[in-house]
Design a protein around this motif. Structure first.
Motif, PDB file in Angstrom:
ATOM      1  N   ALA A   2       9.158 -22.509  36.035  1.00 27.93           N
ATOM      2  CA  ALA A   2       8.141 -22.277  35.018  1.00 27.93           C
ATOM      3  C   ALA A   2       7.713 -20.815  35.036  1.00 27.93           C
ATOM      4  O   ALA A   2       7.795 -20.154  36.069  1.00 27.93           O
ATOM      5  N   THR A   4       4.990 -18.192  35.504  1.00 29.12           N
ATOM      6  CA  THR A   4       3.788 -18.310  36.319  1.00 29.12           C
ATOM      7  C   THR A   4       2.743 -17.244  36.046  1.00 29.12           C
ATOM      8  O   THR A   4       1.672 -17.273  36.623  1.00 29.12           O
ATOM      9  N   GLY A   5       3.052 -16.291  35.205  1.00 21.22           N
ATOM     10  CA  GLY A   5       2.066 -15.245  34.925  1.00 21.22           C
ATOM     11  C   GLY A   5       2.678 -14.138  34.096  1.00 21.22           C
ATOM     12  O   GLY A   5       3.838 -14.215  33.681  1.00 21.22           O
TER      13      GLY A   5
END
Length: 121
Positions: A2, A4-5
């Protein structure tokens, strides 16, 4: 797997316009310039403020981003709006977004910039 930031955001400026970028991003928006790694292009400049990292890249075929834009969170939107207006930058109001005060402006190169402040409940 995914996302993440967000590590950084990059926007473009015309060739030779780094000093104007410094004047806007440090002088008006209050960001601080940070050194770029020596192994990267010597053109452009990098800025930081809190967790925000903004990379300014030189594009020889520069065209301002008039729709895509960064949205910067600020802690005193009225003071920044006044500083931008006094410096001759546009202040463009738009449709409200719940929970925020906001407006749009443009950097010295015509790149669209959104300024936002979270409203207290």
């Amino acid at each position: 797997m995914a996302v993440t930031g967000l590590d950084h955001l990059q926007i473009a400026i015309p060739t030779g316009a780094e000093d104007a970028a410094r004047g806007f991003y440090t002088g008006i928006l209050g960001m601080r310039e940070v050194a770029k790694p020596a192994n990267l292009s010597p053109t452009g400049c990098w800025f930081e403020s809190g967790s925000l990292r903004l990379h300014i890249g030189v594009d020889p075929d520069f065209r301002p981003a008039t729709k895509a834009h960064p949205a910067f969170l600020v802690d005193d939107i009225a003071a920044l709006e006044q500083a931008l207006a006094e410096a001759g930058y546009p202040i463009v109001q738009d449709k409200p977004v719940a929970g925020y005060a906001r407006f749009f402006t443009a950097d010295p190169f015509g790149n669209r910039i959104e300024i936002m402040q979270r409203l207290r409940a």
